[in-house]
Enzyme design. Structure first.
Site, short mmCIF file in Angstrom:
data_model
loop_
_atom_site.label_atom_id
_atom_site.label_comp_id
_atom_site.label_asym_id
_atom_site.label_seq_id
_atom_site.Cartn_x
_atom_site.Cartn_y
_atom_site.Cartn_z
N CYS A 1 -3.30 4.33 -5.55
CA CYS A 1 -3.11 4.93 -4.23
C CYS A 1 -4.37 4.62 -3.44
CB CYS A 1 -2.88 6.43 -4.34
SG CYS A 1 -2.88 7.28 -2.74
N GLU B 1 7.12 7.34 1.18
CA GLU B 1 6.42 7.21 -0.10
C GLU B 1 7.27 7.66 -1.29
OE1 GLU B 1 2.39 7.78 -1.06
OE2 GLU B 1 1.80 8.10 1.03
N ASN C 1 -5.46 5.48 -0.31
CA ASN C 1 -6.13 6.61 0.32
C ASN C 1 -6.70 7.55 -0.74
OD1 ASN C 1 -5.53 5.74 2.93
ND2 ASN C 1 -3.55 6.77 2.94
N ASN D 1 1.86 11.91 -8.00
CA ASN D 1 2.52 12.29 -6.76
C ASN D 1 2.84 13.78 -6.79
OD1 ASN D 1 2.78 9.61 -5.49
ND2 ASN D 1 4.10 9.17 -7.25
N CYS E 1 -0.65 5.80 4.10
CA CYS E 1 -0.52 5.29 2.73
C CYS E 1 -1.43 4.08 2.62
CB CYS E 1 0.93 4.92 2.42
SG CYS E 1 1.15 4.13 0.81
N GLY E 2 -2.47 4.16 1.79
CA GLY E 2 -3.45 3.09 1.70
C GLY E 2 -2.88 1.81 1.13
N THR E 3 -2.12 1.91 0.02
CA THR E 3 -1.52 0.70 -0.54
C THR E 3 -0.47 0.14 0.41
OG1 THR E 3 0.05 2.07 -1.79
CG2 THR E 3 -1.95 1.33 -2.95
N ASN F 1 8.10 1.89 -2.50
CA ASN F 1 7.75 2.52 -1.24
C ASN F 1 8.33 1.66 -0.13
OD1 ASN F 1 5.53 4.63 -2.13
ND2 ASN F 1 5.07 2.74 -3.22
N ASN G 1 -3.33 11.48 4.44
CA ASN G 1 -2.75 11.58 3.11
C ASN G 1 -3.62 12.59 2.34
OD1 ASN G 1 -1.64 8.81 0.98
ND2 ASN G 1 -0.59 10.65 1.53
#
Length: 279
Positions: A76, A199, A78, A67, A209-211, A181, A14
């Site tokens: 976010c 996303e 990441n 974004n 995507c970290g979340t 997402n 990301n």
């Protein structure tokens, strides 16, 4: 705005443009056009999003996250790791730090290229909602891990139409008006999970995507009984580690750990964000 110093960083695939905006190098009135311009692939630096590091009176710094379409997002995962390492490398803070986000205050610890971030407490975890799609009903679980996520458990993520199905879920009336997402997960023989994510704001699949990784791990814990930590293999091939405490289905002390790589640093010129610049 003239020349704007920046760093390009990647959190498990990301990628982000990070700017130290504590002295307000960016003009607020031109911010949306700037972000959309510099995030263009091939015509500019290109990125999934832009992170602005700004001054805070209650933490080491405040971030604003956008974004690639210039829409703001509260959190976010990441990006949070990249922001923490960027601020540490810039001397803004130490290896243990706190910063403000739209989802609340975030704590992080930097160790070399790896960063461990304490995420906001997840909200509104709901398992196996019925969502009626064009192809028929689908069981979807949802949770807000700083931003909303809808998670689908599959037999394998490789064959999923992430672009088509993900977009349909992302804009489904059941998740209006904010949208969501869309994540697709499956278990692996290693005991962890694999994930692919559509996303919101990028409007396509990203390499990580970290979340979303946190959302996938928590849904896997709730539906399949996976315990902490959960290893999450992203579409880009890197692995994130999600830690949590499970208090009878109430998840707290959630951490997201992974790499935050500095790709390059440089200066953005006006041609990088001007839409009428020659290719």
């Amino acid at each position: 705005m003239d020349q704007v110093p920046f760093a390009k960083m990647s959190g498990s695939g990301n990628d982000f443009i990070l700017i130290d905006n504590r002295s307000r190098v960016l003009q607020e009135s031109k911010l949306a056009a700037f972000i959309a311009g510099v995030c263009r692939r091939r015509l500019s630096a290109g990125a999934d999003g832009v992170i602005l590091i700004e001054a805070s009176e209650t933490a080491d710094f405040r971030w604003r996250f956008f974004n690639s379409d210039a829409s703001p997002a509260e959190m976010c995962g990441n990006g949070a790791r990249c922001a923490a390492r960027f601020a540490f490398l810039q001397g803004i803070c130490g290896a243990r730090l706190r910063f403000e986000t739209g989802a609340g205050r975030v704590e992080a610890q930097v160790e070399g290229m790896r960063v461990k971030v304490k995420m906001p407490d997840p909200q509104d975890l709901r398992l196996d909602l019925r969502v009626d799609l064009a192809s028929g009903p689908l069981a979807v679980s949802s949770v807000n891990t700083g931003v909303p996520h809808a998670v689908v458990l599959t037999d394998g993520v490789e064959g999923v139409d992430v672009a088509g199905l993900g977009r349909e879920i992302r804009f489904h009336p059941q998740f209006a008006p904010a949208g969501t997402n869309a994540d697709f997960i499956c278990t692996e023989s290693s005991g962890g999970i694999a994930i692919r994510t559509y996303e919101r704001g990028v409007e396509g699949e990203t390499l990580a995507c970290g979340t979303g990784a946190v959302a996938g791990a928590l849904v896997a814990a709730g539906k399949l009984g996976l315990g902490s930590p959960v290893s999450v293999r992203t579409a880009g091939g890197e692995r994130l580690t999600v830690y949590f405490e499970n208090r009878s289905g109430d998840y707290r002390n959630v951490y997201n750990e992974g790499e935050a790589r500095v790709i390059y640093t440089g200066v953005l010129h006006p041609e990088a964000w001007q839409s009428d610049a020659a290719p």
